[in-house]
Design a protein around this motif. Sequence first.
Motif, PDB file in Angstrom:
ATOM      1  N   THR A  49     -10.275  13.852   6.029  1.00  0.00           N
ATOM      2  CA  THR A  49      -9.086  13.254   6.645  1.00  0.00           C
ATOM      3  C   THR A  49      -7.860  13.793   5.910  1.00  0.00           C
ATOM      4  OG1 THR A  49      -9.019  11.307   5.198  1.00  0.00           O
ATOM      5  CG2 THR A  49     -10.346  11.151   7.221  1.00  0.00           C
ATOM      6  N   ASN A  50      -6.695  13.650   6.528  1.00  0.00           N
ATOM      7  CA  ASN A  50      -5.494  14.264   5.961  1.00  0.00           C
ATOM      8  C   ASN A  50      -5.140  13.733   4.577  1.00  0.00           C
ATOM      9  OD1 ASN A  50      -4.717  11.708   6.861  1.00  0.00           O
ATOM     10  ND2 ASN A  50      -2.822  12.402   7.817  1.00  0.00           N
ATOM     11  N   GLY A  51      -5.372  12.439   4.332  1.00  0.00           N
ATOM     12  CA  GLY A  51      -5.003  11.859   3.045  1.00  0.00           C
ATOM     13  C   GLY A  51      -5.734  12.454   1.864  1.00  0.00           C
ATOM     14  N   PHE A  52      -6.953  12.927   2.094  1.00  0.00           N
ATOM     15  CA  PHE A  52      -7.761  13.461   0.989  1.00  0.00           C
ATOM     16  C   PHE A  52      -7.120  14.711   0.383  1.00  0.00           C
ATOM     17  CE2 PHE A  52     -11.027  16.450  -0.496  1.00  0.00           C
ATOM     18  CZ  PHE A  52     -11.580  15.696  -1.530  1.00  0.00           C
ATOM     19  N   VAL A  53      -6.646  15.606   1.226  1.00  0.00           N
ATOM     20  CA  VAL A  53      -6.084  16.881   0.751  1.00  0.00           C
ATOM     21  C   VAL A  53      -4.912  16.629  -0.183  1.00  0.00           C
ATOM     22  CG1 VAL A  53      -5.099  19.088   1.458  1.00  0.00           C
ATOM     23  CG2 VAL A  53      -6.732  17.939   2.952  1.00  0.00           C
ATOM     24  N   GLY A  54      -3.964  15.799   0.287  1.00  0.00           N
ATOM     25  CA  GLY A  54      -2.773  15.543  -0.503  1.00  0.00           C
ATOM     26  C   GLY A  54      -3.065  14.801  -1.783  1.00  0.00           C
ATOM     27  N   SER A  92       0.835  -1.203   0.000  1.00  0.00           N
ATOM     28  CA  SER A  92       0.000   0.000   0.000  1.00  0.00           C
ATOM     29  C   SER A  92       0.869   1.253   0.000  1.00  0.00           C
ATOM     30  CB  SER A  92      -0.919  -0.012   1.225  1.00  0.00           C
ATOM     31  OG  SER A  92      -1.555   1.241   1.388  1.00  0.00           O
ATOM     32  N   SER A  93       1.939   1.224   0.782  1.00  0.00           N
ATOM     33  CA  SER A  93       2.857   2.356   0.841  1.00  0.00           C
ATOM     34  C   SER A  93       3.502   2.622  -0.515  1.00  0.00           C
ATOM     35  CB  SER A  93       3.934   2.095   1.900  1.00  0.00           C
ATOM     36  OG  SER A  93       4.862   3.157   1.952  1.00  0.00           O
ATOM     37  N   HIS A 138       1.342  10.933   4.590  1.00  0.00           N
ATOM     38  CA  HIS A 138       1.725   9.527   4.424  1.00  0.00           C
ATOM     39  C   HIS A 138       2.534   9.056   5.632  1.00  0.00           C
ATOM     40  CE1 HIS A 138       4.467   6.262   3.148  1.00  0.00           C
ATOM     41  NE2 HIS A 138       3.399   5.814   2.518  1.00  0.00           N
ATOM     42  N   GLY A 139       3.445   9.908   6.111  1.00  0.00           N
ATOM     43  CA  GLY A 139       4.232   9.535   7.278  1.00  0.00           C
ATOM     44  C   GLY A 139       3.365   9.258   8.492  1.00  0.00           C
ATOM     45  N   ILE A 140       2.419  10.143   8.751  1.00  0.00           N
ATOM     46  CA  ILE A 140       1.518   9.971   9.896  1.00  0.00           C
ATOM     47  C   ILE A 140       0.680   8.701   9.741  1.00  0.00           C
ATOM     48  CG2 ILE A 140      -0.513  10.943  11.063  1.00  0.00           C
ATOM     49  CD1 ILE A 140       0.657  13.741  10.266  1.00  0.00           C
ATOM     50  N   ASN A 141       0.096   8.529   8.562  1.00  0.00           N
ATOM     51  CA  ASN A 141      -0.816   7.399   8.337  1.00  0.00           C
ATOM     52  C   ASN A 141      -0.101   6.053   8.356  1.00  0.00           C
ATOM     53  OD1 ASN A 141      -2.896   9.249   8.091  1.00  0.00           O
ATOM     54  ND2 ASN A 141      -2.843   9.285   5.865  1.00  0.00           N
ATOM     55  N   ILE A 153       2.425  18.199   1.173  1.00  0.00           N
ATOM     56  CA  ILE A 153       1.539  17.864   2.293  1.00  0.00           C
ATOM     57  C   ILE A 153       1.348  16.352   2.414  1.00  0.00           C
ATOM     58  CG2 ILE A 153      -0.661  18.033   1.016  1.00  0.00           C
ATOM     59  CD1 ILE A 153      -1.786  19.412   3.592  1.00  0.00           C
ATOM     60  N   GLN A 154       1.433  15.642   1.276  1.00  0.00           N
ATOM     61  CA  GLN A 154       1.233  14.193   1.357  1.00  0.00           C
ATOM     62  C   GLN A 154       2.440  13.478   1.932  1.00  0.00           C
ATOM     63  OE1 GLN A 154      -1.596  13.123   1.197  1.00  0.00           O
ATOM     64  NE2 GLN A 154      -1.465  10.906   1.038  1.00  0.00           N
ATOM     65  N   MET A 155       3.626  14.066   1.834  1.00  0.00           N
ATOM     66  CA  MET A 155       4.770  13.484   2.528  1.00  0.00           C
ATOM     67  C   MET A 155       4.501  13.431   4.034  1.00  0.00           C
ATOM     68  SD  MET A 155       8.392  14.609   0.821  1.00  0.00           S
ATOM     69  CE  MET A 155       8.063  16.289   0.308  1.00  0.00           C
TER      70      MET A 155
END
Length: 487
Positions: free
Chosen positions: A383-388, A300-301, A330-333, A325-327
């Motif tokens: 959620t954070n993933g959507f923005v990036g 997935s990563s 992705h790190g958080i998730n 922002i996705q860096m």
Amino acid sequence: MEILLAQIFIPLIAALIILVSGKTFVRGIAGVFSLVSLLITVFLYLNFTPDATTQFLVDLAWIPQFGIHFKAGVDGISMVLLVLTNILIPIIVLSSFKQDVKDQQAFYALIFFMQSGLLVVFTALDAFLFYVGWEVALIPVYFICALWGGENRIKANLKFFVYTIAGSLLMLIAIIYLHLQTPGNSYDISEFYKLELDSVTQGWIFWAFFLAFAIKMPVFPFHTWQPDTYTEAPTAGTMLLAGIMLKMGIYGVIRWLIPVAPLGFQDWGSTALVLSVIGIVYASIIAFTQNDIKRLIAYSSIAHVGLISAGIFAWNVQGLQGAMIQMLNHGINVVGMFFIADIIIRRMNTRELSLMGGIAKPAPMLAIAFLLVLLGTVALPLTNGFVGEFLLLMGVYNYNIWLAAIAGLTIILGAVYMLRMYQKVMFGQVNTSTSVFTDLDGTEKSVLLIISVLIIFIGVYPQPILNISEAAVINLLEQVNQKILVK
């Protein structure tokens, strides 16, 4: 100047103190120093002016007879990576408190030693210093995986080491060549940017840098070390690799590869973008077939990093801002996903999804936290993933609509295999192991609460991250585009 030196070297000081401290206080010392680094980052963030300038500059003669300086600074692009590194290190340290780690002094010292190397990479304005940080960050995680990894750690670690060293050697050759082309034989990044090399020369420089960075991220087809290493590494090692270390490659593409070899990028950037998109689909399909929870998250990563890479090589504001922002996201998730996987594996003593099921009933708090992290990973709105991922897809769309359609499969396929995994683990058939499964304890609650808050906060209010990087991103885009247009 002093504050940036403190940011870089306090983790190194922490590593040395931990090595000579008594075993009783190791975890407490590690926790305190991880928070000190985070507080320094908060200070830098609050005192940072979100423009295109480089701030908190350090420029010290290191080995002047060879043109080597300890030159480092922070712009909006670097700041995001400082935030990423110094938010995740305390989380990773805290997550390890419940684990039975032999030789804790060496374990935490290696984490902080690696942190110092990572901070050098993300702030270096001298190519030799960048290379030193690059290698320094590799050594500790190699030993973390080799000493505390799983049964097949030696084989997996050797493959990881050979891949990364081979890529690093190619990058070093390119750095030395560029150094010799500068008027004063300098390693300064600004001097590298000023070089006007022909497109053929820039082409091989592009590939020398790209292979080093693509292996680290990793991008298809240079990814084969990753699933084995992520699976065999201890949880803290996997978090360091997936959460922070792979961002070294992404950052390298943005900071060094494309600005140093713009004509090479013009000739070969589309090839790199296509490889990134192929990796998205390939890794997503392979993820469907996995019965090992850690390998599924590893593939997935690869898919999500492929989308970040594609957004960068699309080379527009949306793609680059999405990558920035996705860096962080992705790190958080991915740290959250691997931590949850570790909780389940430690309680059940297995990584096989087919042996899990019905955990939601005895562990409702874990079920809620798992779902929230999963929704951030699959980019649910708010959620954070959507923005990036939205910005990344917009960037690829502006480059090529058909590539964007294929790249968008990472969201669709990711949602399917992730929700399928969740259903197997949480709502499958209860067995003798899962019926006695215990819910989250104090430390686990703390880690997942922090991660959950970050997922929601960034998803609802991403501007603090986007604002900090925007001016630097636009400035870099204009510099590179101008070089390409002139030629």
